[in-house]
Enzyme design. Structure first.
Site, short mmCIF file in Angstrom:
data_model
loop_
_atom_site.label_atom_id
_atom_site.label_comp_id
_atom_site.label_asym_id
_atom_site.label_seq_id
_atom_site.Cartn_x
_atom_site.Cartn_y
_atom_site.Cartn_z
NE ARG A 27 158.40 -10.10 -70.23
CZ ARG A 27 158.37 -10.66 -71.17
NH1 ARG A 27 159.68 -11.42 -71.51
NH2 ARG A 27 157.46 -10.65 -71.66
NE ARG A 47 156.56 -4.03 -69.33
CZ ARG A 47 156.16 -5.53 -69.47
NH1 ARG A 47 155.95 -5.59 -70.61
NH2 ARG A 47 156.62 -6.21 -68.50
CB CYS A 57 146.37 -11.74 -62.17
SG CYS A 57 148.20 -12.31 -62.62
CG ASP A 58 148.41 -13.97 -67.45
OD1 ASP A 58 149.02 -13.37 -66.75
OD2 ASP A 58 149.04 -13.99 -68.57
CG HIS A 64 151.33 -9.42 -59.76
ND1 HIS A 64 151.62 -8.68 -60.80
CD2 HIS A 64 150.69 -10.38 -60.54
CE1 HIS A 64 151.31 -8.97 -62.06
NE2 HIS A 64 150.60 -9.92 -61.91
CG ASN A 111 149.14 -6.24 -64.51
OD1 ASN A 111 148.48 -6.47 -64.23
ND2 ASN A 111 150.38 -7.11 -66.43
CE1 TYR A 123 155.29 -9.76 -62.80
CE2 TYR A 123 153.83 -12.04 -61.62
CZ TYR A 123 154.03 -10.10 -62.85
OH TYR A 123 154.19 -10.57 -64.29
#
Ligand code: NAD
Ligand code: LMR
Length: 444
Positions: free
Chosen positions: A287, A96, A172-173, A202, A150, A267
């Site tokens: 992040r 990531r 998706c939350d 998103h 994701n 997003y």
């Protein structure tokens, strides 16, 4: 409750930072969704064991009747399960971090799901997700997978193309969290509200937020968002709380300004204000670092404390209250509740003037047979054009994965609204190929 059916659930990505929160939430919802078995499954034995052992103690103390195990053995994990809650991260935070930092070297948005980072993560995730669906179907053919791994848009498109008949629901939350903010703004509960929404994952807009009596609150919410974004005084969303998220909630104000008719998904900032995002990014602390130093540390140190003390008393895991949508979704299927939820589904006319074979995010009625998308009518040309560009990026990524095509992945990156030119796209692609060796198929 006595006669209610009890379910067997496997959480795939057992070592995820979200696992303890999901388990605590499941324990809090046993009256609505009773469990007979709970299993964790991961392909990283060590990582999962830390959480697995702590949760063993939690389960023994709170719900000793539930049969509980954690395993890295697919047969053990997927045999006799009714639901698989999937939240895996192929390549973990190490990758990531690269997804976020490599694009920034080129002055491009570095984000987990949007732009080149999302594309790189998608190329890593497709194989693992398909493998997991196959395992689930082999050992429990009737099982449903509720997937929130994701990058959900690319994963959903891969499912559509490669496993069109599988029982996989992609959810998706983010819309759930934002609706919680909206309900707070107007002094309601999320369950009081029904929304209309169109877009991709998103990448979408609310066109209506009504209470059950049919009163429209969109103008009131819009006035608030025009001033404050989705930032609320009270901390209403338990998940999206870190400093970088506060910034994102605030930025929704500028997203709204581009088309004040609709309420934007947060997003969209990566696509509509990429220059702003890059300027406000720290190329040496992204992040991923914030999560490693925050959520991961908190969750894993709590787990270690529980194991050391041999009890969860005094060091409890935080409940992932935001995740009750997973139970709502499981219940909708298990008990045919016809709950209305936003899901990522094949369009097939739900958005009247958009491609049938696009994976879109729209409200659906969910029952035993899965989701029935609700018609959202025609959408305006601005949103439609943006969505077409983005959905084509997602389709090209999946095609590039299947065909092993360098050309198509280059096209996908070139087409992304976050990337300024084919030259930047190519340089970035060559860098990403190097970083993703062993994860991506070989591209020719
Ligand atoms: P994490 O790295 O803490 O956990 C992921 C786990 O998945 C790791 O333990 C890893 O070993 C495991 N894993 C990787 N590949 C696997 C495979 N093939 N089989 C089994 N396990 C595998 O990550 P996290 O931050 O907790 O996030 C987990 C996932 O949830 C991510 O995909 C993240 O993007 C996603 N997420 C989704 C939403 C949503 O609503 N859609 C919200 C938040 C997070
Ligand atoms: C995460 O929680 O790590 C992501 O999936 C979303 C975020 O908070 O960046």
């Amino acid at each position: 409750m006595e006669n209610m059916k009890k379910f067997s659930v496997v959480i795939a990505g057992g070592g995820s930072t979200y696992t303890p929160g999901i388990v605590m939430m499941l324990l809090d919802n046993l009256d609505r969704f009773p469990l007979r078995k709970l299993k964790l499954y991961d392909n990283d034995e060590q990582r999962q064991a830390v959480l697995g052992e702590a949760l063993d103690i939690v389960l023994k103390e709170k719900a000793p009747d539930i049969e509980y195990t954690f395993t890295t053995n697919p047969e053990e994990a997927f045999t006799d399960v009714d639901f698989c809650f999937a939240h895996i991260r192929t390549g973990k935070y190490e990758m990531r971090e690269k997804d976020e930092k490599i694009p920034l070297k080129y002055g491009v948005v570095g984000q987990e799901t949007c732009g080149p980072g999302g594309i790189a993560y998608g190329m890593r995730s497709i194989g693992d997700m398909i493998e997991m669906i196959d395992l689930m179907e082999k050992y429990s053919p009737d099982c449903w997978m509720l997937n929130y791994s994701n990058p959900a848009a690319i994963v959903a498109e891969a499912c559509r193309v490669l496993r069109p008949n599988s029982k996989v629901l992609n959810i998706c939350d983010m819309p759930v969290g934002t609706l919680r903010r909206m309900s707070h703004i107007i002094g309601k509960e999320p369950k009081d509200l029904e929304v209309r929404y169109f877009g991709l994952n998103h990448f979408g807009w609310w066109t209506s937020v009504k209470d059950k009596e049919g009163n429209e609150y969109l103008p009131q919410i819009r006035d608030y968002v025009a001033e404050n974004g989705y930032l609320t005084q009270k901390e209403v969303d338990t998940q999206h709380m870190d400093a970088s998220w506060q910034e994102t909630h605030k930025k929704a104000k500028d997203l709204l300004a581009v088309d004040p008719r609709f309420l934007p998904n947060t997003y969209l900032k990566y696509y509509l204000y990429p220059d702003y995002v890059v300027e406000h990014s720290n190329p040496s602390y992204s992040r991923a670092n914030e999560v490693i130093d925050g959520r991961e540390k908190t969750v894993f140190s709590t787990a270690k404390a529980i194991v050391e003390k041999g009890t969860a008393e005094g060091s409890e895991f935080e409940m992932g209250a935001h995740a009750t949508f997973v139970v709502d979704l499981a219940r909708a299927i298990a008990f045919n509740t016809h709950e209305r939820m936003l899901l990522i589904v094949e369009n097939n006319g739900a958005i009247a003037n958009f491609d049938d074979d696009a994976m879109v995010e729209v409200p659906c009625i969910v029952g035993t047979d899965g989701p029935e998308p609700l018609s959202q009518g025609k959408i305006p040309e601005f949103q439609r054009a943006l969505m077409y560009q983005q959905v084509t990026v997602e389709k090209l990524v999946v095609q590039a994965y299947i065909e092993g095509s360098y050309q198509k992945l280059w096209q996908a990156l070139t087409l992304s609204k976050t990337v300024s030119s084919a030259k930047v796209a190519k340089d970035l692609l060559d860098d990403l190929i190097e970083a993703n060796k062993g994860y991506w198929p070989e591209l020719k």
